[in-house]
Design a protein around this motif. Structure first.
Motif, PDB file in Angstrom:
ATOM      1  N   ALA A 156      -9.197  37.505  -7.993  1.00 38.33           N
ATOM      2  CA  ALA A 156      -8.159  38.287  -8.006  1.00 38.33           C
ATOM      3  C   ALA A 156      -7.971  39.231  -6.706  1.00 38.33           C
ATOM      4  O   ALA A 156      -7.015  39.196  -5.720  1.00 38.33           O
ATOM      5  N   GLY A 157      -9.372  39.635  -5.978  1.00 41.58           N
ATOM      6  CA  GLY A 157      -9.513  40.624  -4.851  1.00 41.58           C
ATOM      7  C   GLY A 157      -9.060  39.197  -3.582  1.00 41.58           C
ATOM      8  O   GLY A 157      -8.612  39.974  -2.769  1.00 41.58           O
ATOM      9  N   ALA A 158      -9.761  38.224  -3.739  1.00 38.89           N
ATOM     10  CA  ALA A 158      -9.284  37.394  -2.547  1.00 38.89           C
ATOM     11  C   ALA A 158      -7.800  37.131  -2.414  1.00 38.89           C
ATOM     12  O   ALA A 158      -7.271  37.130  -1.344  1.00 38.89           O
ATOM     13  N   LEU A 159      -7.111  37.169  -3.488  1.00 41.96           N
ATOM     14  CA  LEU A 159      -5.487  36.907  -3.252  1.00 41.96           C
ATOM     15  C   LEU A 159      -5.011  38.259  -2.860  1.00 41.96           C
ATOM     16  O   LEU A 159      -4.063  38.079  -2.149  1.00 41.96           O
ATOM     17  N   SER A 160      -5.541  39.107  -3.289  1.00 36.89           N
ATOM     18  CA  SER A 160      -4.944  40.578  -2.796  1.00 36.89           C
ATOM     19  C   SER A 160      -5.024  40.711  -1.419  1.00 36.89           C
ATOM     20  O   SER A 160      -4.215  41.060  -0.583  1.00 36.89           O
ATOM     21  N   VAL A 161      -6.419  40.292  -0.900  1.00 38.37           N
ATOM     22  CA  VAL A 161      -6.789  40.297   0.760  1.00 38.37           C
ATOM     23  C   VAL A 161      -5.558  39.240   1.277  1.00 38.37           C
ATOM     24  O   VAL A 161      -5.033  39.858   2.496  1.00 38.37           O
ATOM     25  N   ALA A 162      -5.393  38.290   0.906  1.00 35.07           N
ATOM     26  CA  ALA A 162      -4.656  37.177   1.542  1.00 35.07           C
ATOM     27  C   ALA A 162      -3.100  37.625   1.570  1.00 35.07           C
ATOM     28  O   ALA A 162      -2.364  37.528   2.563  1.00 35.07           O
TER      29      ALA A 162
END
Length: 524
Positions: free
Chosen positions: A113-119
């Motif tokens: 979820a954090g990686a998707l938010s960063v992207a």
């Protein structure tokens, strides 16, 4: 007896899953709170929930967008945030259960979820260099919180299953105490950071302090331009009532002092203008009706305002568009783009403008402050770019606007249409003399005639208000001696070129709805 022994463990398992789900929700709250605090301190554009919401707006299919606008209107973004909140709640609960039964899958889920938010954040237009920091900080905090919470929950469960009352009590107190402190801290920090960020914004104060110079010319309002009938839309729509449909989940905040407009692409002299440069070119007042392509037959997604601005053709003339160019791709600071025919922006007879004022004041923040485009005769999605930052002279073959790959036409002239404002279907009216009234628009040529039909009878010519120009709607009215019962009324318009409004119904995609509005009137 055997069935009973199977039920009891199952009930106990679901009990621990419920507590694990709570741990997941609390951890998600810690994630968001830490990210909001980091956004406040480091990068205001790094809020994960807003970035993901903007990403969702970009990727949802065109029919879903139409449904959201038709169902929620200007509250479509509130509905989106509510839907995202529900999705986060469910996903975080699942992550908590996974962390309990299959560690470390819950932490992995938070990491994804954090990686998707960063992207979602770093791929947004105008993302700042540190925009990635808030979701990274939030992800780390969320994983730590989930790990510690589930560790305490597992101690509680193991003590209870081992009949160790002391261990179970210690684990239960540890879990509940940590969950309570984490939840309260997340609520305080998250909400507090958002409030401080909103209160700390100075753009509203800057906008209020802007003093626009008096226009060189003003719009002359002829006698009879407004019919002054109760229930009829006013000639000019108040700013607070003006419709808003755009792709910005939150209103961009732009300081006019740092605002720049670049003009590039197929031009001889690429240029850059400041706000002072633009205003210094001289302002004029224009009366223009704007219409959203999402406006259904009889809909309310249109409005009229007195705009203060500068002709786009004067700005483009500075750059010198090259032969072969046929389109200008305008860009907003939030990444939205619109594909406007170059001819519509350079036509001396069409007042396409860069607007800085609306109804006697600087543009409201939600309507494009400090600068937006206003182009008569074209639906907003190909012309009315808010929070404008760039004009790229190009071709329709080489570039396309935001909505074109999403199922809408690259060019979209506004269709001749009319609307009934009063009486309304939801309000029965008394029998006797009454007025049927509404508005009609036919940009840029203007309305020649409006006709009304009652109960499939003869078409009756309506009385029109005195038109201001072809780019502004007109009001119309028909006197009627209402009799008790239910009646049907229809309206149609004819423009000054002799074209009759299309009767056949067509959906809003790909280039605007058509059809005569027919509605029911109730007379008591």
């Amino acid at each position: 007896m055997e069935a009973m022994t199977n039920v009891v463990p199952s009930q106990k398992r679901f009990r621990w899953w419920a507590w694990a789900a709570l741990a997941g929700v609390v951890s998600a709250g810690v994630f968001l709170a830490a990210a909001e605090l980091a956004a406040l301190l480091v990068a205001r554009d790094g809020s994960p929930i807003l970035a993901v919401g903007s990403f969702v707006i970009d990727i949802v299919p065109q029919p879903v967008k139409e449904f959201a606008i038709a169902t929620f209107g200007e509250l479509d973004k509130v509905a989106l945030l509510a839907g995202l909140g529900l999705a986060v709640l469910v996903a975080s609960a699942v992550a908590g259960v996974l962390q309990l039964v299959r560690p470390p899958l819950g932490s992995v889920a938070l990491g994804v979820a954090g990686a998707l938010s960063v992207a979602a954040i770093v791929t947004r237009a105008a993302a700042t260099p540190l925009a990635f920091v808030p979701p990274v900080v939030g992800t780390a905090a969320g994983i730590v919180a989930l790990t510690l919470l589930v560790r305490r929950l597992r101690r509680w469960r193991d003590g209870a299953q081992g009949a160790d009352a002391a261990a179970a009590g210690l684990g239960r107190r540890g879990f509940l105490r940590f969950a309570g402190v984490a939840a309260a801290s997340a609520l305080l920090v998250g909400v507090g950071s958002r409030i401080v960020a909103a209160a700390g914004s100075s753009i509203a104060a800057i906008r209020d302090a802007v003093k626009l110079p008096a226009p060189r010319t003003t719009v002359a309002i002829p006698e009879g331009a407004e019919l002054d009938i109760p229930g009829l839309s006013p000639l000019y729509t108040p700013n607070a009532d003006f419709y808003r449909v755009d792709t910005a989940l939150t209103v961009p905040e732009i300081d006019p002092a740092s605002w720049r407009l670049t003009i590039d692409g197929m031009v001889d002299r690429p240029a850059e203008l400041t706000f002072d440069d633009l205003v210094g070119m001289g302002l004029d007042e224009y009366s223009v009706t704007l219409t959203c392509v999402s406006n259904e037959v009889g809909g309310e997604l249109l409005g009229t305002a007195r705009w203060l601005g500068i002709p786009v053709r004067e700005v483009l003339r500075r750059a010198g568009p090259q032969a072969g160019a046929d389109m200008v791709l305008s860009r907003s600071v939030d990444g939205f783009t619109a594909s406007t025919p170059l001819a519509s922006l350079t036509d001396d007879g069409l007042d396409a403008i860069l607007a800085v004022g609306m109804n006697g004041e600087p543009l409201p923040l939600e309507h494009g402050f400090p600068v937006r485009m206003v182009v008569p005769g074209l639906y907003g999605y190909v012309s009315a770019t808010k929070w404008l930052t760039a004009l790229r002279v190009t071709t329709f073959a080489a570039d396309e606007g935001y909505w074109t790959p999403r199922g809408y036409s690259a060019t979209a002239p506004i269709k001749l249409s009319s609307r009934i404002d009063t009486p309304r279907l939801d309000r029965a009216i008394p029998a006797g003399p009454t007025k049927i009234a509404g508005v009609a628009w036919a940009q840029p040529v203007g309305v020649e005639r409006v006709e009304v039909q009652l109960d499939d009878g003869e078409w009756r010519a309506a009385r029109l208000s005195t038109p201001i120009n072809g780019a502004t709607w007109v009001q119309w009215v028909v006197d009627w001696d209402a009799t008790p019962g239910t009646h049907y009324v229809a309206v149609r318009a004819t423009d000054r070129d002799g074209r009759l409004q299309a009767e056949e119904r067509a959906p809003i995609a790909p280039d605007g709805s058509t059809g005569w509005q027919r509605t029911l009137l109730r007379v008591r």
